[in-house]
Design an enzyme around this catalytic site. Sequence first.
Site, mmCIF file in Angstrom:
data_model
loop_
_atom_site.group_PDB
_atom_site.id
_atom_site.type_symbol
_atom_site.label_atom_id
_atom_site.label_comp_id
_atom_site.label_asym_id
_atom_site.label_seq_id
_atom_site.Cartn_x
_atom_site.Cartn_y
_atom_site.Cartn_z
ATOM 1 N N GLU A 108 57.631 76.338 56.504
ATOM 2 C CA GLU A 108 57.047 76.154 55.166
ATOM 3 C C GLU A 108 56.841 77.488 54.445
ATOM 4 O O GLU A 108 57.637 78.410 54.580
ATOM 5 C CB GLU A 108 55.762 75.331 55.269
ATOM 6 C CG GLU A 108 56.038 73.908 55.799
ATOM 7 C CD GLU A 108 54.850 72.969 55.664
ATOM 8 O OE1 GLU A 108 54.235 72.934 54.589
ATOM 9 O OE2 GLU A 108 54.567 72.243 56.641
ATOM 10 N N ASP B 151 52.117 63.835 50.981
ATOM 11 C CA ASP B 151 52.200 64.947 51.930
ATOM 12 C C ASP B 151 50.776 65.394 52.303
ATOM 13 O O ASP B 151 49.792 65.021 51.654
ATOM 14 C CB ASP B 151 53.041 66.097 51.358
ATOM 15 C CG ASP B 151 53.610 66.983 52.469
ATOM 16 O OD1 ASP B 151 53.112 66.913 53.614
ATOM 17 O OD2 ASP B 151 54.543 67.760 52.208
HETATM 18 C C1 BGC Z 1 54.857 69.171 55.302
HETATM 19 C C2 BGC Z 1 55.565 67.888 55.626
HETATM 20 C C3 BGC Z 1 55.039 67.286 56.893
HETATM 21 C C4 BGC Z 1 53.536 67.161 56.826
HETATM 22 C C5 BGC Z 1 52.934 66.587 58.073
HETATM 23 C C6 BGC Z 1 53.361 69.052 55.407
HETATM 24 O O1 BGC Z 1 52.752 70.297 55.308
HETATM 25 O O2 BGC Z 1 55.206 69.580 53.994
HETATM 26 O O3 BGC Z 1 56.948 68.115 55.719
HETATM 27 O O4 BGC Z 1 55.640 66.050 57.105
HETATM 28 O O5 BGC Z 1 52.964 68.423 56.596
HETATM 29 O O6 BGC Z 1 52.972 67.463 59.123
HETATM 30 C C1 BGC Z 2 49.681 71.081 60.231
HETATM 31 C C2 BGC Z 2 51.043 70.847 59.688
HETATM 32 C C3 BGC Z 2 50.931 70.840 58.237
HETATM 33 C C4 BGC Z 2 50.245 72.085 57.723
HETATM 34 C C5 BGC Z 2 50.042 71.973 56.263
HETATM 35 C C6 BGC Z 2 49.158 72.377 59.729
HETATM 36 O O1 BGC Z 2 47.904 72.650 60.267
HETATM 37 O O2 BGC Z 2 49.749 71.074 61.606
HETATM 38 O O3 BGC Z 2 51.567 69.650 60.115
HETATM 39 O O4 BGC Z 2 52.207 70.740 57.730
HETATM 40 O O5 BGC Z 2 49.028 72.316 58.356
HETATM 41 O O6 BGC Z 2 49.237 72.982 55.742
#
Ligand code: BGC
Ligand code: BGC
Length: 625
Positions: A520, A324
């Site tokens: 998230e 991730d």
């Molecule tokens: C998320 C994932 C996601 C990844 C890429 C992460 O923060 O937990 O679900 O696929 O970012 O965007």
């Molecule tokens: C990204 C997301 C990712 C997240 C994680 C964002 O800046 O665009 O895809 O899941 O950061 O911290």
Amino acid sequence: MIGLRLGIFTETAMDGSLRFQTGSCLSLAILCCALTASAYCRPLSSYDGQVDKLLQQMTLEEKIGQMTQAELDHIRDLNDIWRFQLGSVLCGGDSDPKAGNGLEAWTQAYEDCQAQTLKTRLQIPLLFGVDAVHGHNNVLGAVIFPHHIGLGCTRDPGLVELIYRVTAQEIRATGINWSFSPCVTVPQDIRWGRTYEGFSEDPALVELLGQAAIRGLQGQDLGGPLSVLACAKHYLADGGTKAVVTIGRDGRQVARLDQGDAQMDEATLRRIHLRPYIGAVKAGVGSIMPSYSSWNGIKCSGHRYLLTDILKKELGFEGFLISDYNAINQIDPDYKAAIAKSINAGMDMAMVPNQYRQFFTLLRQLVLEGQVPMERIDDAVRRILRVKFAMGLMDKDRSLMADRTLWQSFGGQAHRQLARQAVRQSVVLLKNDGHCLPISKRARIHVAGRGADNLGMQCGGWTITWQGRPGNLVPGGTSILCAIRNTVDRSARVTYSADGSGAEGAQVGVVVVGEQPYAEGLGDNADLSLDQQDIETVKNVKAAGIPVVVVLLSGRPLIINEILEMADAFLAAWLPGTEGQGVADVLFGDYNPTGKLSFTWPASMDQVQGRSGKPLFEYGFGLTY
Ligand code: BGC
Ligand code: BGC
């Protein structure tokens, strides 16, 4: 070829379903998908002959490049793609092409990245990954489908398969070949901000619909022109973490669940959380994303027993693991040690959005120092290349350019009709006193609430931006207010106020309220009571002395007791996406509700916190007309 035919057939079938209230044409398409899908599953290891020939020619640097995934936003110079011989590029939730956020800009970004691979010695094309978690949701004009929690209420794997088939088609319209979906989490505590990414609290339903999503994305053959590599996530027990409750500066409770620790014995872990992955591997999923979270204090992203012993050895997963977003950083404060732990535990590709140069250098050192064995590197690269061969990526005539003929159907009517069907099926009728619903199309209706004309609230997080945003952020969608106006007869009268004022004189009020978008950890919430402003809106409409229908937009059950009592009818619409017409179809009886709760609906926050008692609505509850 078969994949192409299926795509065209699906389109035709969906056009047919416009005229079919019964959806019989839709089910026919579903049946065909299911039949062809069962033919799928050439084992990934069957490509090992070709893979090993390539692997033998590769230098250590070329191998490490394949294991490295950088984020487009952070690649300051696209030449880094060939310089580091990158295996993959991602665009995360907030990463858009510099040229803009439309179909053309995305397609161009894909092709520009792929073109860089021609400058490398071996010219291995990239896997390009995005989070298409409810449609191709980063791209302006894409159709946005209901989030998983709503799809769970449909109990309909055929529908979910079609949704992901159409999503794959929209993804491929931009050339992109990989989606970090489906999320097959089994959320056990709805205070978690990712609850809506889960189909259900029930592992069996998550397994069923997760498999359908994988079949939809990958098609009956990963190499088909409309197929997209799926990624089951987040392994394991991301939805089983224990809430850490503290008191915030404002004196209110804060509950932190995201990226937390799942504290449970192995039997429970397997019974609740492993089950969808057993199904995903059987369905031939090509990639799996280990979770940020921990199991009994050990980070999943560095957990050899979970990644290698269970997933690869016991379940026989032949695809590859993608870490991730910056998750490797969390395994150890020393970045080099963190990389060693993760790769040695079985991680195959690293999502290192901005630190890709450092990752490349450090992993190379680790191999030269003997801290990461060469066999581990070869295993990782073999798994990645298997998928690339299976997808036909090595055929550069096909993989370097997008098929722009797919632009025609992108965000088009046929795709929107499928989303509308999904919305109708996902809405759950929780209360309907005195046959308040369905509403007559000739009635005088007052529509109220901040969600009524708000595509951003309908779509929730992971829409155009990572966190989503209230307001009209997506073109081409239909808000619930618009949908109501589209549906009523010319003799009807529809008025609107955000706060519920001015409802006097109407025969019925429809109040659309609920959660503001989040994604998230920012969606973790210790108090799931409905906002006071929303309660006031319901009260204002009620004060007009007319029957009140409440439509709730939310990523999880909320504590609704007070407005449920005031309401004559109550619909849980979840996060339905762009096609608000599906909600109107239910409101006016063009579709009799069939949705059944995919989560238990609690009566109080005490209950959410684990206290026993009778829920407000049991799992599986749902009325009809
Ligand atoms: C998320 C994932 C996601 C990844 C890429 C992460 O923060 O937990 O679900 O696929 O970012 O965007
Ligand atoms: C990204 C997301 C990712 C997240 C994680 C964002 O800046 O665009 O895809 O899941 O950061 O911290």
